[in-house]
Write a protein that holds these residues in place. Structure first.
Motif, PDB file in Angstrom:
ATOM      1  N   ILE A  14       0.788  -1.103   0.027  1.00  0.00           N
ATOM      2  CA  ILE A  14       0.143  -0.099  -0.007  1.00  0.00           C
ATOM      3  C   ILE A  14       0.922   1.324   0.066  1.00  0.00           C
ATOM      4  O   ILE A  14       0.446   2.246  -0.784  1.00  0.00           O
ATOM      5  N   ARG A  19       1.981   1.771  -3.567  1.00  0.00           N
ATOM      6  CA  ARG A  19       0.671   2.237  -4.314  1.00  0.00           C
ATOM      7  C   ARG A  19       0.550   3.594  -4.280  1.00  0.00           C
ATOM      8  O   ARG A  19       0.385   4.476  -5.273  1.00  0.00           O
ATOM      9  N   ILE A  20       0.596   4.232  -2.889  1.00  0.00           N
ATOM     10  CA  ILE A  20       0.342   5.462  -2.620  1.00  0.00           C
ATOM     11  C   ILE A  20       1.279   6.448  -3.234  1.00  0.00           C
ATOM     12  O   ILE A  20       0.892   7.467  -4.020  1.00  0.00           O
ATOM     13  N   GLU A  66       1.225   6.771  -7.106  1.00  0.00           N
ATOM     14  CA  GLU A  66       0.009   7.380  -7.526  1.00  0.00           C
ATOM     15  C   GLU A  66      -0.093   9.055  -7.808  1.00  0.00           C
ATOM     16  O   GLU A  66      -0.660   9.598  -8.205  1.00  0.00           O
ATOM     17  N   LYS A 113      -5.518   9.860   0.548  1.00  0.00           N
ATOM     18  CA  LYS A 113      -5.246   8.544  -0.295  1.00  0.00           C
ATOM     19  C   LYS A 113      -5.391   7.309   0.583  1.00  0.00           C
ATOM     20  O   LYS A 113      -5.896   6.363   0.152  1.00  0.00           O
ATOM     21  N   LEU A 114      -4.934   7.644   1.904  1.00  0.00           N
ATOM     22  CA  LEU A 114      -5.018   6.342   2.864  1.00  0.00           C
ATOM     23  C   LEU A 114      -6.443   5.880   3.138  1.00  0.00           C
ATOM     24  O   LEU A 114      -6.784   4.962   3.285  1.00  0.00           O
ATOM     25  N   TYR A 141      -8.711   5.515   0.873  1.00  0.00           N
ATOM     26  CA  TYR A 141      -9.238   4.827  -0.164  1.00  0.00           C
ATOM     27  C   TYR A 141      -8.779   3.280   0.364  1.00  0.00           C
ATOM     28  O   TYR A 141      -9.607   2.586  -0.185  1.00  0.00           O
ATOM     29  N   TYR A 142      -7.713   3.163   0.811  1.00  0.00           N
ATOM     30  CA  TYR A 142      -7.091   1.809   0.887  1.00  0.00           C
ATOM     31  C   TYR A 142      -7.632   1.084   2.172  1.00  0.00           C
ATOM     32  O   TYR A 142      -7.711   0.019   2.534  1.00  0.00           O
ATOM     33  N   TYR A 143      -7.830   1.859   3.259  1.00  0.00           N
ATOM     34  CA  TYR A 143      -8.479   1.454   4.768  1.00  0.00           C
ATOM     35  C   TYR A 143     -10.069   1.546   5.001  1.00  0.00           C
ATOM     36  O   TYR A 143     -10.357   2.771   4.626  1.00  0.00           O
TER      37      TYR A 143
END
Length: 343
Positions: free
Chosen positions: A307, A310-311, A314, A336-337, A339-341
């Motif tokens: 992750i 990925r961030i 981006e 952005k975090l 979106y992933y959590y």
């Protein structure tokens, strides 16, 4: 004069009584006389114990100077990435100023760099190192150009208000901290109204400003900072090789001649009243990943390197060909975090 144990207990009881006992109807005059009697016997001792008083109430300069400097150093070491110049200069400047019992003028720091490189973050850390409540302290005052000074036709009014605000707050607390954000959006000439407060005066109308701290935040000069950083990179030198002397003079000239800056032809620069122009270097890919890891840990999650990558991937980077620096620094990492959590 030492505070006698009995008086101390009485004073503490007065402070804690409302918190520890149920509400009881008491005749106001009798209660007032009781408080007055106990307080009178303890007041002198209480004044002799500022630390005890400050335990219950926020005081001007909450932390001892040495503790403030240590807290500043520790936090910058842990949480600021890719800004070796900032860490070195800010700590030395603030520590030296706080420990100077005979300063000739207020401390004035001007922080410059692209969005997301840490300017607001560092000003927040400075505030927290001096006052426990940080930016929420009643002795820390933050101004945002587009919010507090939006209209060009009201500059004269803003000048009067700004002078009154600074004069009033420094009269209450000599160690007041003033933070001016978005200096690159401030109307030219407005900031010059505070020039007398930053100058080498012992007193102005009976008030000394020599213990106050002024911090200015601006994107102006970011191009010059990037230019220097790129030159070092292209010549095979690391960003850690960059010294303040490689940037500071060119930075101050750039800001002074920038017509889109609140410092345009400012007397604060012309009269050398800004103590340090501090450059925030553009952040690289590896620094963005550091920001992501810290934010994940702050949220209580185990760091997932997939992750993190990925961030960081981006983000968009510049210059277009080299793609070295993040154009938003670490500013959008938090969003952005989300979106992933699943929070």
């Amino acid at each position: 004069m030492k505070l006698r144990r009995g008086a101390l207990r009485a004073a503490l009881a007065l402070v804690l009584l409302p918190l520890l006992t149920p509400a009881v109807a008491v005749e106001p005059i009798s209660l007032g006389l009781a408080i007055a009697g106990a307080a009178a016997s303890a007041l002198t001792g209480f004044i002799s114990y500022p630390r005890l008083y400050c335990y219950f109430r926020e005081c001007c300069l909450h932390r001892h100077d040495q503790r403030a400097a240590a807290a500043l150093q520790e936090t910058l070491d842990k949480k600021l990435f890719g800004q070796h110049l900032v860490s070195k200069v800010v700590v030395k400047a603030v520590r030296g100023f706080l420990n100077n019992t005979n300063a000739k003028k207020p401390l004035a720091l001007s922080l410059h760099g692209w969005t997301g490189t840490g300017k607001n973050f560092v000003s927040k850390i400075v505030a927290e190192s001096i006052y426990k409540r940080g930016l929420q302290s009643k002795y820390v005052h933050q101004f945002v150009a587009t919010l507090h000074f939006p209209h060009a036709h009201s500059i004269n009014l803003y000048k009067d208000q700004l002078q009154s605000w600074i004069r009033g707050n420094v009269s209450i607390c000599p160690r007041s901290l003033f933070i001016f954000d978005e200096m690159d959006k401030m109307h030219a000439g407005l900031i010059d109204s505070i020039k007398p407060f930053l100058d080498y005066y012992e007193l102005l109308d009976g008030v000394s400003y020599r213990k106050a701290i002024f911090i200015f935040l601006s994107n102006a000069g970011a191009e010059k900072i990037t230019e220097v950083a790129l030159d070092f990179w292209r010549n095979g030198r690391t960003r850690e090789d960059i010294q303040l002397t490689d940037i500071q003079n060119a930075l101050s000239v750039s800001v002074f001649n920038n017509k889109n800056s609140g410092f345009w032809h400012s007397t604060l620069i012309d009269r050398n009243l800004i103590d340090y122009f501090i450059p925030f270097l553009p952040l690289e890919y590896k620094h963005v990943k550091m920001c992501v890891r810290v934010e994940i840990e702050l949220r209580g999650y185990t760091v997932d390197e997939d992750i993190v990558s990925r961030i960081a991937d981006e983000m968009t980077y510049f210059p277009r060909e080299e793609r070295i620096y993040s154009d938003k620094g670490c500013k959008t990492v938090d969003a952005k975090l989300d979106y992933y959590y699943d929070f």
